[in-house]
Each structure stands twice: as structure tokens, then as C-alpha cells.
Write an enzyme that holds these catalytic residues in place. Sequence first.
Site, PDB file in Angstrom:
ATOM      1  N   ALA A  68       0.864  -1.174   0.000  1.00 22.11           N
ATOM      2  CA  ALA A  68       0.000   0.000   0.000  1.00 22.11           C
ATOM      3  C   ALA A  68       0.906   1.232   0.000  1.00 22.11           C
ATOM      4  O   ALA A  68       2.056   1.162   0.442  1.00 22.11           O
ATOM      5  CB  ALA A  68      -0.891  -0.025   1.235  1.00 22.11           C
ATOM      6  N   GLY A 113       0.634  -5.100   0.903  1.00 20.71           N
ATOM      7  CA  GLY A 113      -0.546  -5.152   0.049  1.00 20.71           C
ATOM      8  C   GLY A 113      -0.288  -5.858  -1.285  1.00 20.71           C
ATOM      9  O   GLY A 113      -1.221  -6.383  -1.904  1.00 20.71           O
ATOM     10  N   GLU A 116      -0.504  -9.469  -0.581  1.00 19.52           N
ATOM     11  CA  GLU A 116      -1.928  -9.736  -0.311  1.00 19.52           C
ATOM     12  C   GLU A 116      -2.741  -9.755  -1.606  1.00 19.52           C
ATOM     13  O   GLU A 116      -3.646 -10.573  -1.771  1.00 19.52           O
ATOM     14  CB  GLU A 116      -2.454  -8.680   0.679  1.00 19.52           C
ATOM     15  CG  GLU A 116      -1.829  -8.880   2.063  1.00 19.52           C
ATOM     16  CD  GLU A 116      -1.966  -7.681   2.991  1.00 19.52           C
ATOM     17  OE1 GLU A 116      -1.675  -6.543   2.542  1.00 19.52           O
ATOM     18  OE2 GLU A 116      -2.356  -7.853   4.152  1.00 19.52           O
ATOM     19  N   GLU A 136       4.747  -5.137   7.253  1.00 16.37           N
ATOM     20  CA  GLU A 136       3.967  -4.086   7.913  1.00 16.37           C
ATOM     21  C   GLU A 136       4.402  -3.806   9.341  1.00 16.37           C
ATOM     22  O   GLU A 136       4.370  -2.662   9.794  1.00 16.37           O
ATOM     23  CB  GLU A 136       2.470  -4.448   7.921  1.00 16.37           C
ATOM     24  CG  GLU A 136       1.791  -4.357   6.562  1.00 16.37           C
ATOM     25  CD  GLU A 136       1.804  -5.656   5.786  1.00 16.37           C
ATOM     26  OE1 GLU A 136       2.697  -6.499   6.029  1.00 16.37           O
ATOM     27  OE2 GLU A 136       0.930  -5.841   4.933  1.00 16.37           O
TER      28      GLU A 136
HETATM   29  C1  HXC Z   1       5.035   4.364  -1.302  1.00 16.93           C
HETATM   30  C2  HXC Z   1       6.930   3.414  -2.158  1.00 16.93           C
HETATM   31  C3  HXC Z   1       6.561   2.146  -1.640  1.00 16.93           C
HETATM   32  C4  HXC Z   1       5.336   2.053  -0.917  1.00 16.93           C
HETATM   33  C5  HXC Z   1       8.441   1.925  -2.660  1.00 16.93           C
HETATM   34  N1  HXC Z   1       8.092   3.227  -2.798  1.00 16.93           N
HETATM   35  N2  HXC Z   1       7.531   1.253  -1.975  1.00 16.93           N
HETATM   36  N3  HXC Z   1       6.170   4.500  -1.994  1.00 16.93           N
HETATM   37  N4  HXC Z   1       4.610   3.174  -0.783  1.00 16.93           N
HETATM   38  N5  HXC Z   1       4.874   0.922  -0.409  1.00 16.93           N
HETATM   39  C6  HXC Z   1       8.832   4.274  -3.485  1.00 16.93           C
HETATM   40  C7  HXC Z   1      10.056   4.716  -2.706  1.00 16.93           C
HETATM   41  O1  HXC Z   1       9.713   5.651  -1.715  1.00 16.93           O
HETATM   42  C8  HXC Z   1      10.890   5.334  -3.816  1.00 16.93           C
HETATM   43  O2  HXC Z   1      10.388   6.624  -4.100  1.00 16.93           O
HETATM   44  C9  HXC Z   1      10.586   4.460  -5.011  1.00 16.93           C
HETATM   45  O3  HXC Z   1       9.342   3.775  -4.706  1.00 16.93           O
HETATM   46  C10 HXC Z   1      11.651   3.392  -5.252  1.00 16.93           C
HETATM   47  O4  HXC Z   1      11.826   2.676  -4.046  1.00 16.93           O
HETATM   48  P1  HXC Z   1      13.256   2.513  -3.304  1.00 16.93           P
HETATM   49  O5  HXC Z   1      12.975   2.277  -1.875  1.00 16.93           O
HETATM   50  O6  HXC Z   1      14.176   3.614  -3.667  1.00 16.93           O
HETATM   51  O7  HXC Z   1      13.781   1.186  -4.008  1.00 16.93           O
HETATM   52  P2  HXC Z   1      14.759   0.083  -3.389  1.00 16.93           P
HETATM   53  O8  HXC Z   1      15.866   0.757  -2.600  1.00 16.93           O
HETATM   54  O9  HXC Z   1      15.141  -0.803  -4.514  1.00 16.93           O
HETATM   55  O10 HXC Z   1      13.867  -0.723  -2.345  1.00 16.93           O
HETATM   56  C11 HXC Z   1      12.757  -1.476  -2.801  1.00 16.93           C
HETATM   57  C12 HXC Z   1      11.865  -1.886  -1.579  1.00 16.93           C
HETATM   58  C13 HXC Z   1      11.536  -0.617  -0.757  1.00 16.93           C
HETATM   59  C14 HXC Z   1      12.622  -2.906  -0.719  1.00 16.93           C
HETATM   60  C15 HXC Z   1      10.618  -2.540  -2.156  1.00 16.93           C
HETATM   61  O11 HXC Z   1      11.001   0.375  -1.641  1.00 16.93           O
HETATM   62  C16 HXC Z   1      10.534  -0.864   0.312  1.00 16.93           C
HETATM   63  O12 HXC Z   1      10.852  -1.403   1.363  1.00 16.93           O
HETATM   64  N6  HXC Z   1       9.294  -0.416   0.079  1.00 16.93           N
HETATM   65  C17 HXC Z   1       8.232  -0.486   1.079  1.00 16.93           C
HETATM   66  C18 HXC Z   1       7.754  -1.902   1.236  1.00 16.93           C
HETATM   67  C19 HXC Z   1       6.693  -2.017   2.305  1.00 16.93           C
HETATM   68  O13 HXC Z   1       6.944  -1.716   3.491  1.00 16.93           O
HETATM   69  N7  HXC Z   1       5.500  -2.443   1.914  1.00 16.93           N
HETATM   70  C20 HXC Z   1       4.378  -2.580   2.825  1.00 16.93           C
HETATM   71  C21 HXC Z   1       3.592  -1.304   2.887  1.00 16.93           C
HETATM   72  S1  HXC Z   1       2.350  -1.394   4.119  1.00 16.93           S
HETATM   73  P3  HXC Z   1      11.386   7.877  -4.359  1.00 16.93           P
HETATM   74  O14 HXC Z   1      10.470   9.043  -4.459  1.00 16.93           O
HETATM   75  O15 HXC Z   1      12.327   7.910  -3.199  1.00 16.93           O
HETATM   76  O16 HXC Z   1      12.064   7.528  -5.659  1.00 16.93           O
HETATM   77  C22 HXC Z   1       1.124  -2.250   3.400  1.00 16.93           C
HETATM   78  C23 HXC Z   1      -0.105  -2.402   4.284  1.00 16.93           C
HETATM   79  C24 HXC Z   1      -1.298  -2.909   3.542  1.00 16.93           C
HETATM   80  O17 HXC Z   1       1.187  -2.707   2.298  1.00 16.93           O
HETATM   81  C25 HXC Z   1      -2.541  -2.712   4.362  1.00 16.93           C
HETATM   82  C26 HXC Z   1      -3.022  -1.318   4.429  1.00 16.93           C
HETATM   83  C27 HXC Z   1      -4.405  -1.178   5.030  1.00 16.93           C
END
Ligand code: HXC
Length: 259
Positions: A68, A113, A116, A136
Site C-alpha cells: 500500500a 498489500g 496480499e 507491515e
Molecule cells: C510508497 C513506495 C513504496 C510504498 C516503494 N516506494 N515502496 N512509496 N509506498 N509501499 C517508493 C520509494 O519511496 C521510492 O520513491 C521508489 O518507490 C523506489 O523505491 P526505493 O525504496 O528507492 O527502491 P529500493 O531501494 O530498490 O527498495 C525497494 C523496496 C523498498 C525494498 C521494495 O522500496 C521498500 O521497502 N518499500 C516499502 C515496502 C513495504 O513496506 N510495503 C508494505 C507497505 S504497508 P522515491 O520518491 O524515493 O524515488 C502495506 C499495508 C497494507 O502494504 C494494508 C493497508 C491497510
Amino acid sequence: MSNFENIILEQLQDSIYCLTINRPKVLNALNKQTITEMAAAIDIVAEDGSARVLLITGSGEKSFVAGADISQMQTLTALEAKSFSEQALATFRRLELLDIPVIGLVNGFALGGGCELAMSCDFIFAAQNAKFGQPEVGLGVTAGFGGSQRLPRLVGRAMAMEMLVSGRMIDAQEALQRGLVNHVYPQAQLLEEGLNMAKKIVKNGPVAVKLTKELVQRGQDLDLENACAMESSLFGLCFASDEQKEGMSAFLEKRPAKF
Ligand code: HXC
């Protein structure tokens, strides 16, 4: 097809649709608008009586869906967060109850997400670079799009707990070994393999395929006796269709069936 900003819905062949999450700059993170667009795309597919298979994938070569959208979630109130979760859960449930098979083609990160969403597909093919995880807890929240419920059903409670409380990502090979994905392919072949599987499905009786999906999806939440009773009923229902007559006649006449 339609004016979507964050997704692409296309017909690869007459009866095979592909929905691509298309926000590659943020690794296809799901914001509210993307989920709203997905729901509209599912409506289009559901209303097309000729649709037979839906493929779901992410844009680019790095990510299926990295979760998400954290930047949108950061400032949500408790009620807004609950509503966001409910919106996605309802949309993902529609994929499970859509009357045609849905295949997830996981072409990179499937986190939070994203994992999921993949688990809401009927089955998953993964690219070699795919990574699955529920990170998460590292953000101070639980899973919110069904991960705490679908992951244990797919990989077992203990493995799901490990992934959910540690946030450890698993790669495509481990996902294969754990039964989360059906096959692993090189990235460049993933769509082609998804399409090949879709073509195999399309060769079969469409009503039988739809009823099979209903049996598996609805049956898994029933006790065995009621689930098997449902199977008898739907098996019997097949005999009211031209499809059964054609399928069995074709076998006995040693010719391919024309569905
Ligand atoms: C918003 C995101 C994002 C996310 C990546 N980006 N994942 N933006 N939401 N979930 C953005 C980064 O901020 C970055 O933007 C660009 O995408 C590229 O990502 P990087 O981090 O620079 O890439 P990398 O270093 O290769 O790392 C990849 C990654 C990392 C390991 C996937 O991006 C990451 O950990 N992302 C978050 C993963 C996560 O925690 N997902 C769960 C979310 S909570 P910029 O602007 O800096 O270029 C969830 C809850 C669901 O899903 C339920 C809700 C009700």
C-alpha cells in the site's frame, strides 16, 4: 480500455484480460485511486460474458506491487485507515469470487498489500527476481489487506507467523518450496507463460471452469460434508449444459471438443 491513470486493462486475446498495476515510479504501490480503478476494471471483466481468464501483473521489471502507498497512509486517521483496508479487502475478495480464474504474475517485489493482492489471485506464477513479504510490523501496523488470514491458509500458520512478525522476505524459490507460487520463470518469460496457461484454460469447457472455481473458492470455507454436497450439486448442474454433451461426445468420437 477506459481512462485509467494507475492501471492498464487490456485484452490480450478475445477472452483473456490482463490488468497491470502501473505506478512504476513508486514500485506500483497501491493508493486509494489505484484500488478504485482496480474495482472498476474488475467490473468491466465481470460484465464481459466472453471473458475467460484474468492475468494480474505489475509494470516494469522490478516490482509487482511494493505494498500500500505509505506516503498516502502516513496521515490517515484510525477510521480512514479502517476504510482503506475495507476498500481493498472488498476489491480483492471480488477477485476471489470473480467467476473466471485469476492468475497473479509476480514480476518482482510483492510486499505487504502486494503480497496480499497476489494471494487473492487463484494461483501465482513468479519471476526469478520475485520477493514476497509482509513487512507491515516494521511500519508499526499489522497486515491490512488480508495477509494475516490468507498467508496462513496458503503456507501454514507457523511459516505465516514467521513472515508476519519478522517481516522476512522470501525469494521466488522459497515461495515455490512453501507452496505460495506454482511455478518460477525467468522474468522475460513470465507473461508468455501466464498467457500459455490462460490458453490451456480457455480450451476447456467455460461453464465447467467457472463452476470449478466456485467449488474451490467457496468450498474451502465449508466443512467437508457440505463442501462435497456442493460438489455433487454443481457436478449435476453440468449435465444441464451443452458443454457436457459436447465434451463427452467429442471424447467418444475421438475428436477435439468445440466449446
Ligand atoms: C510508497 C513506495 C513504496 C510504498 C516503494 N516506494 N515502496 N512509496 N509506498 N509501499 C517508493 C520509494 O519511496 C521510492 O520513491 C521508489 O518507490 C523506489 O523505491 P526505493 O525504496 O528507492 O527502491 P529500493 O531501494 O530498490 O527498495 C525497494 C523496496 C523498498 C525494498 C521494495 O522500496 C521498500 O521497502 N518499500 C516499502 C515496502 C513495504 O513496506 N510495503 C508494505 C507497505 S504497508 P522515491 O520518491 O524515493 O524515488 C502495506 C499495508 C497494507 O502494504 C494494508 C493497508 C491497510
